[in-house]
Scaffold this motif. Structure first.
Motif, mmCIF file in Angstrom:
data_model
loop_
_atom_site.group_PDB
_atom_site.id
_atom_site.type_symbol
_atom_site.label_atom_id
_atom_site.label_comp_id
_atom_site.label_asym_id
_atom_site.label_seq_id
_atom_site.Cartn_x
_atom_site.Cartn_y
_atom_site.Cartn_z
ATOM 1 N N SER A 68 -28.436 25.860 4.927
ATOM 2 C CA SER A 68 -27.585 26.395 3.852
ATOM 3 C C SER A 68 -27.842 27.877 3.652
ATOM 4 O O SER A 68 -26.909 28.671 3.563
ATOM 5 C CB SER A 68 -27.866 25.693 2.525
ATOM 6 O OG SER A 68 -27.715 24.330 2.648
ATOM 7 N N LEU A 69 -29.130 28.244 3.561
ATOM 8 C CA LEU A 69 -29.466 29.643 3.304
ATOM 9 C C LEU A 69 -29.021 30.531 4.461
ATOM 10 O O LEU A 69 -28.588 31.658 4.260
ATOM 11 C CB LEU A 69 -30.972 29.793 3.072
ATOM 12 C CG LEU A 69 -31.468 29.290 1.718
ATOM 13 C CD1 LEU A 69 -32.975 29.349 1.637
ATOM 14 C CD2 LEU A 69 -30.851 30.104 0.583
ATOM 15 N N GLY A 97 -26.078 32.164 2.815
ATOM 16 C CA GLY A 97 -26.816 33.242 2.179
ATOM 17 C C GLY A 97 -27.043 32.941 0.705
ATOM 18 O O GLY A 97 -27.259 31.781 0.338
ATOM 19 N N PHE A 98 -26.950 33.959 -0.135
ATOM 20 C CA PHE A 98 -27.233 33.755 -1.562
ATOM 21 C C PHE A 98 -26.092 33.052 -2.288
ATOM 22 O O PHE A 98 -26.249 32.644 -3.434
ATOM 23 C CB PHE A 98 -27.571 35.095 -2.221
ATOM 24 C CG PHE A 98 -28.956 35.548 -1.904
ATOM 25 C CD1 PHE A 98 -30.054 34.966 -2.531
ATOM 26 C CD2 PHE A 98 -29.184 36.514 -0.934
ATOM 27 C CE1 PHE A 98 -31.344 35.355 -2.213
ATOM 28 C CE2 PHE A 98 -30.468 36.902 -0.609
ATOM 29 C CZ PHE A 98 -31.555 36.328 -1.250
ATOM 30 N N LYS A 99 -24.950 32.904 -1.604
ATOM 31 C CA LYS A 99 -23.850 32.148 -2.215
ATOM 32 C C LYS A 99 -24.242 30.682 -2.434
ATOM 33 O O LYS A 99 -23.633 29.983 -3.231
ATOM 34 C CB LYS A 99 -22.613 32.210 -1.316
ATOM 35 C CG LYS A 99 -21.609 33.262 -1.761
ATOM 36 C CD LYS A 99 -20.486 33.393 -0.754
ATOM 37 C CE LYS A 99 -19.563 32.192 -0.774
ATOM 38 N NZ LYS A 99 -18.598 32.272 0.333
ATOM 39 N N PHE A 100 -25.249 30.261 -1.690
ATOM 40 C CA PHE A 100 -25.750 28.888 -1.807
ATOM 41 C C PHE A 100 -26.139 28.575 -3.248
ATOM 42 O O PHE A 100 -25.876 27.496 -3.759
ATOM 43 C CB PHE A 100 -26.942 28.720 -0.867
ATOM 44 C CG PHE A 100 -27.797 27.522 -1.127
ATOM 45 C CD1 PHE A 100 -27.292 26.242 -0.960
ATOM 46 C CD2 PHE A 100 -29.116 27.664 -1.540
ATOM 47 C CE1 PHE A 100 -28.084 25.130 -1.187
ATOM 48 C CE2 PHE A 100 -29.908 26.555 -1.776
ATOM 49 C CZ PHE A 100 -29.380 25.297 -1.600
ATOM 50 N N PHE A 101 -26.736 29.549 -3.937
ATOM 51 C CA PHE A 101 -27.205 29.305 -5.301
ATOM 52 C C PHE A 101 -26.051 29.198 -6.300
ATOM 53 O O PHE A 101 -26.231 28.687 -7.393
ATOM 54 C CB PHE A 101 -28.182 30.406 -5.731
ATOM 55 C CG PHE A 101 -29.435 30.397 -4.926
ATOM 56 C CD1 PHE A 101 -30.393 29.416 -5.135
ATOM 57 C CD2 PHE A 101 -29.643 31.326 -3.923
ATOM 58 C CE1 PHE A 101 -31.548 29.369 -4.379
ATOM 59 C CE2 PHE A 101 -30.798 31.285 -3.159
ATOM 60 C CZ PHE A 101 -31.749 30.312 -3.383
ATOM 61 N N LEU A 123 -26.001 17.872 5.812
ATOM 62 C CA LEU A 123 -25.853 18.983 6.760
ATOM 63 C C LEU A 123 -24.428 19.519 6.755
ATOM 64 O O LEU A 123 -24.210 20.712 6.934
ATOM 65 C CB LEU A 123 -26.265 18.538 8.163
ATOM 66 C CG LEU A 123 -27.770 18.363 8.356
ATOM 67 C CD1 LEU A 123 -28.052 17.717 9.692
ATOM 68 C CD2 LEU A 123 -28.478 19.696 8.262
ATOM 69 N N ARG A 124 -23.452 18.623 6.508
ATOM 70 C CA ARG A 124 -22.068 19.107 6.431
ATOM 71 C C ARG A 124 -21.910 20.057 5.247
ATOM 72 O O ARG A 124 -21.287 21.113 5.365
ATOM 73 C CB ARG A 124 -21.106 17.920 6.263
ATOM 74 C CG ARG A 124 -19.660 18.373 6.089
ATOM 75 C CD ARG A 124 -18.731 17.234 5.833
ATOM 76 N NE ARG A 124 -19.049 16.584 4.566
ATOM 77 C CZ ARG A 124 -18.535 15.426 4.187
ATOM 78 N NH1 ARG A 124 -17.728 14.770 4.992
ATOM 79 N NH2 ARG A 124 -18.847 14.890 3.027
ATOM 80 N N GLU A 125 -22.497 19.679 4.113
ATOM 81 C CA GLU A 125 -22.433 20.569 2.948
ATOM 82 C C GLU A 125 -23.137 21.891 3.236
ATOM 83 O O GLU A 125 -22.744 22.935 2.725
ATOM 84 C CB GLU A 125 -23.086 19.896 1.741
ATOM 85 C CG GLU A 125 -22.161 18.882 1.109
ATOM 86 C CD GLU A 125 -22.820 18.100 0.003
ATOM 87 O OE1 GLU A 125 -23.850 18.564 -0.521
ATOM 88 O OE2 GLU A 125 -22.304 17.028 -0.330
ATOM 89 N N ALA A 126 -24.192 21.830 4.065
ATOM 90 C CA ALA A 126 -24.938 23.054 4.375
ATOM 91 C C ALA A 126 -24.131 23.983 5.271
ATOM 92 O O ALA A 126 -24.160 25.195 5.081
ATOM 93 C CB ALA A 126 -26.262 22.693 5.037
ATOM 94 N N VAL A 127 -23.398 23.442 6.246
ATOM 95 C CA VAL A 127 -22.699 24.322 7.192
ATOM 96 C C VAL A 127 -21.323 24.743 6.682
ATOM 97 O O VAL A 127 -20.760 25.702 7.199
ATOM 98 C CB VAL A 127 -22.546 23.682 8.594
ATOM 99 C CG1 VAL A 127 -23.892 23.462 9.235
ATOM 100 C CG2 VAL A 127 -21.724 22.412 8.546
#
Lengths: 249, 102
Positions: free
Chosen positions: A134-135, A139-143, A243-247
């Motif tokens: 995710s990171l 990037g920081f949009k993850f937060f 992992l789908r949510e992460a990518v």
């Protein structure tokens, strides 16, 4: 199983050093032994299955190919084209859990997936991987995901901790599910098996009555075969979903 | 050689389409639905419990580090319970969306 007339169902989950003095020195218990056995079985199955590498596959090769395609489709359908990169990880996870669940059903064996230390370690592996991905991708949009879109800002002090906890609960629920299912199944086996032994000690009527729990145990074996593959499948598909949510995004 | 391969690909595709039309709709569907329902039942309970356990663990950790008696455990247990319910809600919502799509 049952010690005397009392039932001790949790005895089967205890760890003891194996392999004599060698195991004693290394604190080597049944769990790692069966982990190694599970790995060897999966690797041998794939190695000997794919050895002929025939265009028209034999039975073992067909089975190996079905397993490969099943997990590959699972990964690619759920995650998307990026899923190919995670396929080896999901494949290893799925077959390690499946082999562990099924090995535990054999007499004199040990179910390593019935220990939360093992399942939690696997869940944390998935969780940390998904956070790293995710990171890297977002990037920081993850937060920003921790604040639900469209929610009033005044509610943020309440919503953000709940969202963070909901995210942190993933490895917990992932590990509890597998561990609890395995423990529950094996405890039920033990209880009904103890009933058979206790009833059999009561003379003729006991012998007749003992057939009941014995039949239940046979049915339970069928259920456990289903639960074993289902839990491995759920673990794998949830890994894919995380992992789908992460990518994505 | 390339012509052979092209015709083989064509026949393979045709055969796949023929077999896919039959087996997927007639056989695999009910089996898959059963499996999905069972895995759903296995998920919902643990999602809820997972939130609560995560909350209690974090609260206990905070209390332990900052030497509180049980203040943060109470707060985080409540928040964790909310998170668990939120997890189940999301699970059910995704199921509804899937149903509407199909």
């Amino acid at each position: 199983m049952a010690g005397g007339s009392s039932i001790n169902v949790l005895e089967q989950f205890e760890l003891h050093p194996v392999l004599g003095g060698f195991g004693e020195a290394l604190r080597f218990s049944q769990a790692p032994v069966f982990m190694i056995v599970a790995c060897v079985i999966v690797l041998a199955f794939l190695h000997y299955g794919m050895k002929p590498a025939a265009v028209v596959p034999g039975r073992l090769q067909a089975a190996a190919e079905v397993c490969y395609e099943f997990v590959r489709n699972l990964a690619v359908d759920t995650i998307g084209p990026e899923g190919v990169a995670f396929f080896p990880f999901i494949f290893a996870l799925f077959f390690f859990i499946l082999a562990g669940n099924y090995l535990g059903l054999l007499p004199y064996s040990y179910t390593f997936t019935s220990h939360i230390a093992v399942t939690f370690a696997m869940a944390m592996m998935v969780f940390i991987l998904s956070v790293i991905v995710s990171l890297k991708v977002q990037g920081f949009k993850f937060f920003a995901h921790f604040m639900p879109p469209g929610a009033p800002v005044a509610l943020a002090p309440l919503l953000v901790p709940i969202e963070i906890l909901s995210f942190l609960s993933r490895p917990v629920s992932l590990s509890i599910r597998l561990f609890a299912n395995m423990v529950a199944g094996h405890v039920m086996f033990d209880i009904f098996a103890s009933f058979v032994i206790m009833l059999a000690g009561l003379g003729f009527f006991g012998d007749v009555l003992a057939v009941g729990p014995l039949v239940i145990n046979i049915a339970l074996m069928g259920l456990e075969l289903l639960v074993g593959v289902l839990q491995a499948y759920v673990f794998a598909i949830l890994t894919c979903i995380y992992l789908r949510e992460a990518v994505s995004h | 050689m390339t012509e052979d391969k092209a015709s083989f690909d064509q026949r393979l595709r045709a055969a796949r389409e023929r077999s896919a039309g039959k087996s997927v709709e007639q056989e695999a569907q009910p089996d898959r639905q059963d499996k999905n329902l069972l895995s759903l039942a296995a998920r919902a309970g643990s999602e809820m419990l997972g939130g609560l356990v995560a909350g209690v663990l974090i609260g206990w950790g905070v209390d332990h580090v900052f030497h509180f008696r049980a203040l943060f455990m109470v707060i985080f247990a409540l928040l964790g319970g909310c998170a668990g319910i939120l997890n189940v809600w999301r699970l059910m919502k995704s199921l509804e969306e899937e149903k509407q799509e199909s």
